[in-house]
Design a protein around this motif. Structure first.
Motif, PDB file in Angstrom:
ATOM      1  N   LEU A  25      -4.205   9.964   4.556  1.00  0.00           N
ATOM      2  CA  LEU A  25      -4.593   9.822   5.950  1.00  0.00           C
ATOM      3  C   LEU A  25      -3.871  10.905   6.736  1.00  0.00           C
ATOM      4  N   LYS A  26      -4.533  11.493   7.736  1.00  0.00           N
ATOM      5  CA  LYS A  26      -3.881  12.471   8.604  1.00  0.00           C
ATOM      6  C   LYS A  26      -3.420  11.762   9.870  1.00  0.00           C
ATOM      7  N   VAL A  27      -2.136  11.880  10.190  1.00  0.00           N
ATOM      8  CA  VAL A  27      -1.571  11.288  11.390  1.00  0.00           C
ATOM      9  C   VAL A  27      -0.710  12.343  12.052  1.00  0.00           C
ATOM     10  N   MET A  28      -1.130  12.814  13.215  1.00  0.00           N
ATOM     11  CA  MET A  28      -0.393  13.809  13.989  1.00  0.00           C
ATOM     12  C   MET A  28       0.148  14.930  13.113  1.00  0.00           C
ATOM     13  N   SER A  29      -0.700  15.584  12.375  1.00  0.00           N
ATOM     14  CA  SER A  29      -0.409  16.718  11.514  1.00  0.00           C
ATOM     15  C   SER A  29       0.509  16.388  10.330  1.00  0.00           C
ATOM     16  N   THR A  30       0.833  15.118  10.144  1.00  0.00           N
ATOM     17  CA  THR A  30       1.591  14.695   8.974  1.00  0.00           C
ATOM     18  C   THR A  30       0.648  13.919   8.079  1.00  0.00           C
ATOM     19  N   THR A  31       0.629  14.253   6.817  1.00  0.00           N
ATOM     20  CA  THR A  31      -0.220  13.531   5.885  1.00  0.00           C
ATOM     21  C   THR A  31       0.513  12.278   5.422  1.00  0.00           C
ATOM     22  N   ILE A  32      -0.138  11.141   5.620  1.00  0.00           N
ATOM     23  CA  ILE A  32       0.383   9.857   5.171  1.00  0.00           C
ATOM     24  C   ILE A  32      -0.417   9.453   3.944  1.00  0.00           C
ATOM     25  N   PHE A  66       8.354   3.367   5.979  1.00  0.00           N
ATOM     26  CA  PHE A  66       7.800   4.233   4.941  1.00  0.00           C
ATOM     27  C   PHE A  66       7.079   5.451   5.522  1.00  0.00           C
ATOM     28  N   ASN A  67       6.406   5.290   6.678  1.00  0.00           N
ATOM     29  CA  ASN A  67       5.712   6.424   7.314  1.00  0.00           C
ATOM     30  C   ASN A  67       6.702   7.544   7.631  1.00  0.00           C
ATOM     31  N   GLU A  68       7.758   7.184   8.330  1.00  0.00           N
ATOM     32  CA  GLU A  68       8.727   8.186   8.773  1.00  0.00           C
ATOM     33  C   GLU A  68       9.535   8.776   7.627  1.00  0.00           C
ATOM     34  N   GLN A  69       9.966   7.952   6.696  1.00  0.00           N
ATOM     35  CA  GLN A  69      10.871   8.403   5.636  1.00  0.00           C
ATOM     36  C   GLN A  69      10.161   9.028   4.434  1.00  0.00           C
ATOM     37  N   ASP A  70       9.002   8.470   4.060  1.00  0.00           N
ATOM     38  CA  ASP A  70       8.342   8.877   2.817  1.00  0.00           C
ATOM     39  C   ASP A  70       6.893   9.310   3.005  1.00  0.00           C
ATOM     40  N   HIS A  71       6.411   9.274   4.241  1.00  0.00           N
ATOM     41  CA  HIS A  71       5.012   9.585   4.537  1.00  0.00           C
ATOM     42  C   HIS A  71       4.067   8.703   3.715  1.00  0.00           C
ATOM     43  N   LEU A  72       4.410   7.393   3.658  1.00  0.00           N
ATOM     44  CA  LEU A  72       3.641   6.426   2.879  1.00  0.00           C
ATOM     45  C   LEU A  72       3.186   5.260   3.734  1.00  0.00           C
ATOM     46  N   ARG A  73       2.087   4.694   3.310  1.00  0.00           N
ATOM     47  CA  ARG A  73       1.569   3.435   3.847  1.00  0.00           C
ATOM     48  C   ARG A  73       1.038   2.688   2.624  1.00  0.00           C
ATOM     49  N   PHE A  74       1.167   1.371   2.613  1.00  0.00           N
ATOM     50  CA  PHE A  74       0.736   0.573   1.478  1.00  0.00           C
ATOM     51  C   PHE A  74      -0.382  -0.372   1.892  1.00  0.00           C
ATOM     52  N   GLU A  75      -1.271  -0.650   0.934  1.00  0.00           N
ATOM     53  CA  GLU A  75      -2.312  -1.645   1.127  1.00  0.00           C
ATOM     54  C   GLU A  75      -2.278  -2.586  -0.069  1.00  0.00           C
ATOM     55  N   ILE A  76      -2.133  -3.872   0.210  1.00  0.00           N
ATOM     56  CA  ILE A  76      -2.144  -4.882  -0.851  1.00  0.00           C
ATOM     57  C   ILE A  76      -3.595  -5.152  -1.198  1.00  0.00           C
ATOM     58  N   VAL A  77      -3.917  -5.038  -2.475  1.00  0.00           N
ATOM     59  CA  VAL A  77      -5.292  -5.250  -2.928  1.00  0.00           C
ATOM     60  C   VAL A  77      -5.329  -6.411  -3.902  1.00  0.00           C
ATOM     61  N   LEU A  78      -6.428  -7.139  -3.843  1.00  0.00           N
ATOM     62  CA  LEU A  78      -6.619  -8.279  -4.753  1.00  0.00           C
ATOM     63  C   LEU A  78      -7.367  -7.853  -5.992  1.00  0.00           C
TER      64      LEU A  78
END
Length: 172
Positions: free
Chosen positions: A6-13, A160-172
């Motif tokens: 995902l692109k967020v303010m020129s940082t790729t998440i 995680f966004n700020e430190q690792d440029h990560l976001r998580f989604e829990i999937v079933l």
């Protein structure tokens, strides 16, 4: 874990999918205890919640949460007490965990998501990292046992966004 960007303010998440597994007493042990129904009159033993609420005044309340979805970018821990959570009305829910560590960041390699049925509750060990509760329902009421000031003085969050440029989604 699958990745998506995902692109967020020129940082790729990077969005990582975290598969939810069925919770059991054994697979949840690194994070805390799964407490399941027992017969009335059962003598107290190690299957009962092993609580640590000695560092303050216990607070037991019902927490009303509206639709939360399954994505998260923050994870939190409490270093002063155990915490118990369970849903009311038998609603299933999801939550992600990393083991308690004496660090300022969770071990991402040990991050796991669990599917938690509505007929039990969980007790988190002191310092367990947790993200959630998450769910697809319009709302879920949760009972929550912690200290009266847990969310004021004992609430350590890792972003995680700020430190690792990560976001998580829990999937079933």
């Amino acid at each position: 874990m699958l990745k998506q960007e995902l692109k967020v303010m020129s940082t790729t998440i990077t969005l990582k999918q975290l598969p939810a597994i069925e919770i059991t007493s054994d697979n949840f042990k690194p994070y805390g205890q799964l407490i399941i129904p027992s017969k009335d009159g059962k003598i107290y033993d190690e299957t009962d919640a092993q609580l640590n609420l000695a560092n303050g005044i216990p607070r037991f309340y019902i927490m009303h949460l509206k639709k939360r979805g399954r994505q998260f970018n923050h994870i939190t821990r409490h270093g002063q007490c155990t915490q118990c959570l369970g849903s009311l009305e038998g609603k299933e829910w999801l939550m992600a965990f990393a083991p308690p560590e004496n660090k300022n960041y969770p071990d991402i390699m040990q991050l796991k998501a669990f599917k938690i049925p509505g007929n039990c509750f969980i007790k988190l060990e002191v310092g367990t990292w947790h993200a959630g509760p998450h769910f697809d329902h319009d709302f879920v009421d949760f009972y929550n046992l912690e200290l009266s000031d847990t969310n004021v003085i004992d609430h350590f969050t890792y972003n995680f966004n700020e430190q690792d440029h990560l976001r998580f989604e829990i999937v079933l």
